[in-house]
Scaffold this motif. Structure first.
Motif, PDB file in Angstrom:
ATOM      1  N   LEU A  53      57.313  28.982  52.002  1.00  0.00           N
ATOM      2  CA  LEU A  53      56.893  27.701  52.584  1.00  0.00           C
ATOM      3  C   LEU A  53      55.535  27.282  52.027  1.00  0.00           C
ATOM      4  N   ALA A  54      55.485  26.130  51.409  1.00  0.00           N
ATOM      5  CA  ALA A  54      54.234  25.602  50.865  1.00  0.00           C
ATOM      6  C   ALA A  54      53.404  24.976  51.979  1.00  0.00           C
ATOM      7  N   THR A  55      52.167  24.595  51.630  1.00  0.00           N
ATOM      8  CA  THR A  55      51.306  23.903  52.592  1.00  0.00           C
ATOM      9  C   THR A  55      52.008  22.636  53.086  1.00  0.00           C
ATOM     10  N   GLY A  56      52.035  22.466  54.406  1.00  0.00           N
ATOM     11  CA  GLY A  56      52.706  21.321  55.006  1.00  0.00           C
ATOM     12  C   GLY A  56      54.158  21.568  55.357  1.00  0.00           C
ATOM     13  N   GLU A  57      54.711  22.713  54.950  1.00  0.00           N
ATOM     14  CA  GLU A  57      56.093  23.054  55.272  1.00  0.00           C
ATOM     15  C   GLU A  57      56.125  24.082  56.399  1.00  0.00           C
ATOM     16  N   SER A  58      57.113  23.972  57.280  1.00  0.00           N
ATOM     17  CA  SER A  58      57.122  24.828  58.465  1.00  0.00           C
ATOM     18  C   SER A  58      58.499  25.415  58.711  1.00  0.00           C
ATOM     19  N   ALA A  59      58.503  26.478  59.502  1.00  0.00           N
ATOM     20  CA  ALA A  59      59.728  27.041  60.069  1.00  0.00           C
ATOM     21  C   ALA A  59      59.670  26.815  61.572  1.00  0.00           C
ATOM     22  N   THR A  60      60.836  26.669  62.203  1.00  0.00           N
ATOM     23  CA  THR A  60      60.907  26.266  63.598  1.00  0.00           C
ATOM     24  C   THR A  60      61.518  27.358  64.451  1.00  0.00           C
ATOM     25  N   SER A  61      60.937  27.571  65.624  1.00  0.00           N
ATOM     26  CA  SER A  61      61.461  28.555  66.568  1.00  0.00           C
ATOM     27  C   SER A  61      62.754  28.058  67.207  1.00  0.00           C
ATOM     28  N   ARG A  62      63.381  28.920  67.988  1.00  0.00           N
ATOM     29  CA  ARG A  62      64.476  28.475  68.827  1.00  0.00           C
ATOM     30  C   ARG A  62      63.927  27.569  69.936  1.00  0.00           C
ATOM     31  N   ARG A  63      64.798  26.787  70.539  1.00  0.00           N
ATOM     32  CA  ARG A  63      64.369  25.908  71.628  1.00  0.00           C
ATOM     33  C   ARG A  63      64.045  26.720  72.879  1.00  0.00           C
ATOM     34  N   PHE A  64      63.066  26.239  73.627  1.00  0.00           N
ATOM     35  CA  PHE A  64      62.750  26.824  74.927  1.00  0.00           C
ATOM     36  C   PHE A  64      62.420  25.694  75.896  1.00  0.00           C
ATOM     37  N   ALA A  65      62.674  25.935  77.176  1.00  0.00           N
ATOM     38  CA  ALA A  65      62.558  24.880  78.178  1.00  0.00           C
ATOM     39  C   ALA A  65      61.324  25.081  79.050  1.00  0.00           C
ATOM     40  N   VAL A  66      60.616  23.987  79.305  1.00  0.00           N
ATOM     41  CA  VAL A  66      59.509  23.955  80.260  1.00  0.00           C
ATOM     42  C   VAL A  66      59.592  22.634  81.002  1.00  0.00           C
ATOM     43  N   GLY A  67      59.594  22.703  82.334  1.00  0.00           N
ATOM     44  CA  GLY A  67      59.615  21.489  83.142  1.00  0.00           C
ATOM     45  C   GLY A  67      60.843  20.623  82.922  1.00  0.00           C
ATOM     46  N   GLY A  68      61.972  21.247  82.586  1.00  0.00           N
ATOM     47  CA  GLY A  68      63.189  20.485  82.375  1.00  0.00           C
ATOM     48  C   GLY A  68      63.296  19.835  81.017  1.00  0.00           C
ATOM     49  N   HIS A  69      62.334  20.083  80.128  1.00  0.00           N
ATOM     50  CA  HIS A  69      62.355  19.516  78.787  1.00  0.00           C
ATOM     51  C   HIS A  69      62.464  20.638  77.757  1.00  0.00           C
ATOM     52  N   SER A  70      62.995  20.317  76.597  1.00  0.00           N
ATOM     53  CA  SER A  70      63.223  21.299  75.543  1.00  0.00           C
ATOM     54  C   SER A  70      62.172  21.152  74.448  1.00  0.00           C
ATOM     55  N   PHE A  71      61.597  22.295  74.033  1.00  0.00           N
ATOM     56  CA  PHE A  71      60.527  22.292  73.040  1.00  0.00           C
ATOM     57  C   PHE A  71      60.826  23.296  71.923  1.00  0.00           C
TER      58      PHE A  71
END
Length: 374
Positions: A53-71
């Protein structure tokens, strides 16, 4: 004084003055309570992530819920932009992006040590509230790569972990009767810190307080607690049952003191000491043999996985012999796969470990030859 207590006091004063008691006034409250939650992201193979991953590129975690919303958490091993290219950036965003209408909140990030405790965390002041409709919350420079790579308490076996403690401000307001105040308090969600049981047990071990077992390993004597040993190892439990006196004395001739010290640390804390041995591979082999001998399956699998990821030309033969002796199927398959290349097999045959393999596990050589012929 609470609202309920104040109302009761007013009623009592009215009765004491001889006046007719008035009905207590009704009361309500408008309540807005933030929701909180945590998510731990483990980076396994840090070196590869910063290469891929170069600068500015990312990897994403699995979704997790807080307060009924998904992050999701977004991990940038080479920084979000050129201004922080020497650092690791970490952010939290609404999963899917762009669907965070009406969601506001803030995040606090921690880099964790091997025990799961924060080794470095962001300040509360830096955790500003953001509107997830237009922004995501995080740290452009959570930790520099230089600091991470020279911190053995954080980065080990090319792995480290970070935790996000997220607070979400719900856009809905709730109107309730004050009689429900206790119920609301019971429903409140608190951020629970990581367990520190392992730290207390480690202090119990090395302080020797209440120790009722003496263990002799060569010329070294260790003190431990019967109930801990019995709970963690069925083999030690049987040995202690045969020695009901207190303090009990166990003599273990098949181990060296350094390996048993690391084993004892694992028994009490479920982790390996950071300074277990200068040669981590050699210690992993000794602990795998000990874990098999004392019926400690989790430790055996930890050591097996560590050795599997460190297979190399200089150790593959001795590792294969160990896998065969202790019935480690995954480790054996990984070694055989490594040696399936004719070039690797020829180079391994020139090592001292191959002579040990021939002497202790001749049947494995037959398997290797058969694999070459297939």
């Amino acid at each position: 004084m609470s609202c309920a207590s104040l109302l009761s006091a007013v009623i009592r004063r009215g009765v004491a003055g001889g006046r007719a008691a008035a009905s207590p006034p009704s009361a309500s409250a408008i309540v807005s309570r933030p929701a909180t939650g945590s998510h731990i992201l483990r980076i396994d193979g840090y070196t590869n992530t910063k290469s891929i991953l170069a600068t500015g590129e990312s990897a994403t975690s699995r979704r997790f819920a807080v307060g009924g919303h998904s992050f999701v958490m977004r991990y940038y091993p080479n920084g979000l932009d050129d201004g922080c290219a020497d650092s690791i950036s970490l952010f939290v965003d609404v999963a899917g992006g762009g669907n965070g209408s009406g969601i506001a909140g803030h995040a606090r990030f921690s880099v964790l040590d091997h025990a799961g405790s924060p080794a470095r965390r962001t300040d509360d002041a830096s955790s500003e509230v953001v509107d997830f409709r237009t922004h995501f919350s995080g740290q452009r420079s959570l930790i520099t790569r230089e600091e991470l790579e020279r911190s053995p308490d954080i980065l080990r076996d090319d792995c480290f972990a970070v935790r996000c403690d997220l607070t979400v401000m719900d856009e809905h307001l709730l109107t309730v009767d004050l009689d429900h105040e206790a119920a609301l308090a019971a429903d409140a969600v608190a951020v629970v810190p990581p367990s520190d049981l392992h730290r207390h047990l480690a202090e119990l071990l090395w302080s020797k307080e209440g120790a009722d077992v003496v263990i002799e390993v060569g010329d070294t004597t260790f003190h431990a607690h019967r109930w801990v040993l019995a709970a963690r190892s069925p083999v030690l439990k049987a040995k202690l049952s045969a020695s009901p006196s207190s303090p009990a004395t166990l003599r273990l001739a098949a181990m060296d003191a350094d390996a048993f010290r690391a084993l004892l640390h694992f028994i009490y804390t479920d982790t390996l000491p950071d300074d277990a041995d200068a040669d981590a591979d050699a210690m992993a082999r000794r602990l795998l043999a000990a874990a098999d001998a004392y019926g400690m399956e989790r430790l055996r699998l930890i050591c097996e996985d560590r050795l599997r990821r460190r297979i190399a030309m200089g150790n593959v033969a001795v590792t294969l012999a160990l896998a065969e002796q202790h019935h480690c199927r995954a480790l054996k398959e990984a070694c055989v796969e490594f040696l399936s290349s004719p070039g690797n097999l020829k180079a391994a045959m020139a090592t001292d470990g191959f002579e040990h393999l021939k002497a202790t596990c001749p049947s494995v050589l037959t398997e290797l030859v058969m694999k070459q012929l297939v």
